[in-house]
Design a protein around this motif. Structure first.
Motif, short mmCIF file in Angstrom:
data_model
loop_
_atom_site.label_atom_id
_atom_site.label_comp_id
_atom_site.label_asym_id
_atom_site.label_seq_id
_atom_site.Cartn_x
_atom_site.Cartn_y
_atom_site.Cartn_z
N ASP A 29 3.64 8.34 9.46
CA ASP A 29 3.60 6.98 8.94
C ASP A 29 2.57 6.86 7.82
O ASP A 29 1.48 7.44 7.92
CB ASP A 29 3.23 5.98 10.05
N GLY A 33 2.84 1.28 7.13
CA GLY A 33 3.85 1.25 8.17
C GLY A 33 5.16 1.92 7.82
O GLY A 33 6.03 2.06 8.70
N ASN A 208 7.04 -1.66 6.40
CA ASN A 208 6.96 -1.61 7.87
C ASN A 208 8.28 -1.93 8.55
O ASN A 208 8.36 -1.96 9.78
CB ASN A 208 5.85 -2.54 8.38
N ASN A 209 9.34 -2.14 7.76
CA ASN A 209 10.68 -2.35 8.32
C ASN A 209 11.65 -1.30 7.79
O ASN A 209 12.86 -1.53 7.74
CB ASN A 209 11.17 -3.75 7.97
N ASN A 236 3.02 -4.92 2.53
CA ASN A 236 3.99 -5.69 3.29
C ASN A 236 3.81 -7.18 3.00
O ASN A 236 2.69 -7.66 2.85
CB ASN A 236 3.81 -5.44 4.79
N ASP A 239 4.39 -9.66 8.74
CA ASP A 239 4.23 -8.80 9.90
C ASP A 239 5.52 -8.05 10.19
O ASP A 239 6.60 -8.44 9.73
CB ASP A 239 3.85 -9.64 11.12
N LYS A 240 5.41 -6.99 10.97
CA LYS A 240 6.59 -6.24 11.36
C LYS A 240 7.54 -7.14 12.14
O LYS A 240 7.10 -7.95 12.96
CB LYS A 240 6.20 -5.02 12.20
#
Length: 441
Positions: A29, A33, A208-209, A236, A239-240
């Motif tokens: 990673d 993310g 992160n996605n 990002n 948030d995730k």
């Protein structure tokens, strides 16, 4: 003795092939993310760069269906540093090819280049993630592209409502977003404002996605450095993503529906069952059942309905397992004046055989050999390996399934086949669909 020798030789060939087919990979990673998977294969000077985003049609809001598929098109429009309409020109000018596709669960983009253009592929995908241009002209242009695709693939295509599930999923899923089609509603897209498209991008198209896969003729350490340079600084926008799986009520009474299609002359009988998500062993067993029923000219439904009784022009049976649920679809097109009820009767008979009798040892061995062969051939190309690595990571949470999944199939028994048929393929748990020409009464 001859059969025993043949079995030993076949087993040895499968073992050697499976071993040779093992896919080695490195994964890690970035601080933002982004999950990275690298597969080095230096046999040919080719490399594929793929990015899979964990966003699909199921992530869309009610009244705004079709966004995920729309973005599959929209994010080829251009970026801050790639002029509008030039994406495909750049790829082809450097000896490459590219494509994208969307499902209910994810969206996938990839480029395949001669390996000396690896850095170009990484730059382009980083541009898509970091600097997409989402403006009115791009939205309007792609809106027309998507409408034309819908006309060609669904509205004006024979059996389009079956192939793309628009005439199926809405009856099987009453609560879950799987009930809406991937291509979505053109009215929803027309009604959407520009800021809604930018908000969708902000929410879902983040490091992160996403999972980035680079496979082919690469040097691992040099590739890591390039990935860090191009993707490491991307921030990002939120948030995730966290998701709550919407639970469907069990189907306890057969759902009888008639759908009409102006593009067909031959009707179809279609039986559809709701089944478990793709990570459950039962989903793999349903793959076995599909092969038993329609996997080639010696399969049960084909031999019985097409060859022997000559009541069907064509038969089908397949499992469509997804991240949250699956569907199992069986169908047949009648030959001549045969009625749809007759086709249903024959399909029900085949299901009852699976529910009440073990398949023979010979049929079971043939089935296992077919899946061993499928496993060996599944990752025969760099593009196939890239897609598989991304998919197993995003949707299964286990990248090494690319090597381990065959063990799940090997663990399936004849008892499993019977039990799964009994558990899911029952008359009171299905959609019973008559798919008929528009002119029919």
């Amino acid at each position: 003795m001859k059969n025993r020798f043949y079995t030993i030789v076949c087993g040895l060939m499968v073992t050697l092939s499976s071993s040779a087919q093992k896919v080695e990979f490195t994964e890690y990673d970035l601080d933002n993310g982004l999950h990275v998977i690298l597969h080095q294969e230096n046999k040919a000077p080719v490399v594929t760069v793929g990015v899979m985003y964990h966003v699909g049609a199921k992530d869309e809001e009610k009244g705004r269906t079709g966004f995920a598929h729309f973005f599959e098109h929209l994010l080829f429009e251009g970026t801050k540093n790639i002029e509008r309409g030039k994406w495909f020109d750049i790829v082809s000018a450097h000896g490459g090819r590219n494509n994208a596709n969307t499902t209910q669960d994810r969206t996938y983009y990839y480029e395949t280049f001669p390996s000396n253009n690896l850095e170009l592929g990484l730059w382009m995908e980083s541009e898509r993630m970091l600097h997409p241009v989402i403006n009115k002209i791009g939205v309007d242009t792609q809106n027309e592209v998507v409408k034309e695709e819908k006309r060609q693939r669904i509205d004006n295509a024979p059996y389009g409502k079956i192939i793309y599930r628009t005439g199926i999923n809405k009856h099987i899923f009453k609560k879950h977003q799987y009930g809406q089609s991937v291509i979505g509603s053109m009215e929803d897209l027309d009604a959407a404002k520009l800021e809604e498209f930018t908000s969708f991008n902000t929410k879902f198209y983040n490091p992160n996605n996403a999972t980035l896969v680079v496979a082919g003729d690469i040097n691992i350490e040099k590739t890591k450095k390039m990935i860090s340079d191009y993707f490491g600084t991307i921030k990002n926008n939120g948030d995730k993503i966290t998701r709550t799986i919407i639970k469907e009520d069990p189907i306890t009474t057969e759902i009888k529906v008639t759908e009409k299609d102006a593009n067909i002359q031959i009707p179809a009988k279609v039986l559809v069952y709701r089944t478990p998500k793709q990570t459950e062993k039962d989903a793999y067993v349903l793959d076995y059942i599909s092969t038993i029923l329609t996997g080639g000219n010696s399969s049960r439904m084909y031999k019985n309905m097409v060859e022997d009784k000559k009541i069907a022009l064509q038969v089908l049976a397949f499992s469509d397992s997804q991240e949250d649920y699956g569907t199992y679809i069986m169908g047949a097109l009648p030959l001549g004046e045969v009625g749809l009820d007759k086709l249903q009767q024959e399909m029900d008979t085949e299901i009852e055989k699976l529910q009440n009798e073990f398949i023979s040892e010979r049929e079971f061995q043939k089935l296992q050999n077919q899946f061993e062969n499928n496993f060996v051939n599944a990752n025969a190309s760099i593009e196939g390996i890239t897609n598989s690595l991304a998919r197993y990571n995003i949707l299964y949470g286990n990248t090494n399934l690319i090597n381990e999944e065959i063990e799940i199939y090997r663990s399936i028994t004849r008892e499993d086949i019977q039990n799964v048929a009994k558990k899911y393929l029952n008359k009171n748990q299905r959609l019973n669909l008559d798919y008929i020409p528009e002119s029919s009464n």
